[in-house]
Design a protein around this motif. Sequence first.
Motif, mmCIF file in Angstrom:
data_model
loop_
_atom_site.group_PDB
_atom_site.id
_atom_site.type_symbol
_atom_site.label_atom_id
_atom_site.label_comp_id
_atom_site.label_asym_id
_atom_site.label_seq_id
_atom_site.Cartn_x
_atom_site.Cartn_y
_atom_site.Cartn_z
ATOM 1 N N GLY A 111 0.815 -1.214 0.000
ATOM 2 C CA GLY A 111 0.000 0.000 0.000
ATOM 3 C C GLY A 111 0.845 1.257 0.000
ATOM 4 N N PRO A 112 0.183 2.402 -0.141
ATOM 5 C CA PRO A 112 0.885 3.685 -0.153
ATOM 6 C C PRO A 112 1.662 3.920 1.138
ATOM 7 C CG PRO A 112 -1.399 3.948 -0.838
ATOM 8 C CD PRO A 112 -1.250 2.547 -0.328
ATOM 9 N N ALA A 113 2.841 4.516 0.999
ATOM 10 C CA ALA A 113 3.673 4.847 2.152
ATOM 11 C C ALA A 113 4.637 5.981 1.822
ATOM 12 C CB ALA A 113 4.439 3.615 2.624
ATOM 13 N N PRO A 114 4.111 7.119 1.295
ATOM 14 C CA PRO A 114 5.015 8.239 1.027
ATOM 15 C C PRO A 114 5.712 8.700 2.308
ATOM 16 C CG PRO A 114 2.880 8.627 0.027
ATOM 17 C CD PRO A 114 2.742 7.429 0.931
ATOM 18 N N SER A 118 5.681 14.553 2.477
ATOM 19 C CA SER A 118 5.537 14.495 1.018
ATOM 20 C C SER A 118 4.139 14.926 0.590
ATOM 21 C CB SER A 118 5.793 13.078 0.514
ATOM 22 O OG SER A 118 5.559 13.004 -0.880
ATOM 23 N N ALA A 119 4.084 15.538 -0.576
ATOM 24 C CA ALA A 119 2.790 15.758 -1.218
ATOM 25 C C ALA A 119 2.243 14.393 -1.605
ATOM 26 C CB ALA A 119 2.977 16.639 -2.460
ATOM 27 N N PRO A 120 0.946 14.286 -1.903
ATOM 28 C CA PRO A 120 0.393 12.992 -2.313
ATOM 29 C C PRO A 120 1.134 12.417 -3.521
ATOM 30 C CG PRO A 120 -1.382 14.529 -1.883
ATOM 31 C CD PRO A 120 -0.097 15.324 -1.836
ATOM 32 N N HIS A 121 1.275 11.111 -3.512
ATOM 33 C CA HIS A 121 1.857 10.371 -4.627
ATOM 34 C C HIS A 121 0.735 9.814 -5.491
ATOM 35 C CE1 HIS A 121 6.041 9.251 -2.753
ATOM 36 N NE2 HIS A 121 5.704 10.506 -2.498
ATOM 37 N N ARG A 122 1.058 9.577 -6.778
ATOM 38 C CA ARG A 122 0.109 8.942 -7.698
ATOM 39 C C ARG A 122 0.439 7.459 -7.792
ATOM 40 N NH1 ARG A 122 1.430 12.493 -12.711
ATOM 41 N NH2 ARG A 122 3.408 12.393 -11.591
ATOM 42 N N TYR A 123 -0.580 6.642 -7.558
ATOM 43 C CA TYR A 123 -0.470 5.185 -7.651
ATOM 44 C C TYR A 123 -1.279 4.769 -8.865
ATOM 45 C CZ TYR A 123 1.561 5.689 -3.118
ATOM 46 O OH TYR A 123 2.393 6.084 -2.108
#
Length: 178
Positions: A111-114, A118-123
């Motif tokens: 799952g997401p784990a920036p 961090s600004a949001p990442h694109r998955y």
Amino acid sequence: MPANKSVKTALSLIENDNSKILGLTVGKHNVKPGQFIPKADAQSPPELSFNVPSTSGIYMVVGLDIDAPFPSFGVLGPILHWIQPGLKPTPSDHGPAVLKATAPFVANYIGPAPPPGSAPHRYIFFLYEQPARFDGKKYAPPGGKNLDNWHRMRYDLGAWEKEIGLGPVLASNYFQSN
């Protein structure tokens, strides 16, 4: 970015043809392209659906974080988040076929784990028709183990597409998270 061509193609599909948007259910969210999903809601593999060209075909999904470690500084990206072959469509009475995994993963879903701050990442998730002779055991970690992080960083999607003979991206979708 090693996956640049495939990413541009996938984003173009989404922008120019709604029929090419991969159905993506993340937690309780039916994802619209670019939607923000809290990372706590996205720790399990998404459920996938699509109007596949053939319900007798077998499909594969690849998921990438294209903004690692920071959207403005993508030195580690893209990071591989998932390769799931063996997706078989199950027809649905009320929409696109649901794609269910019938084979072990090549790269387990993470799952997401920036990083903090961090600004949001694109998955982004790419759906392909799986090549007829594809043998996932050849590429999966031995013994069903999870893929280590070293093999996920700076993932070259173009090389993977070429190595196993993937055709064009059939559909894609993405969410943002931090």
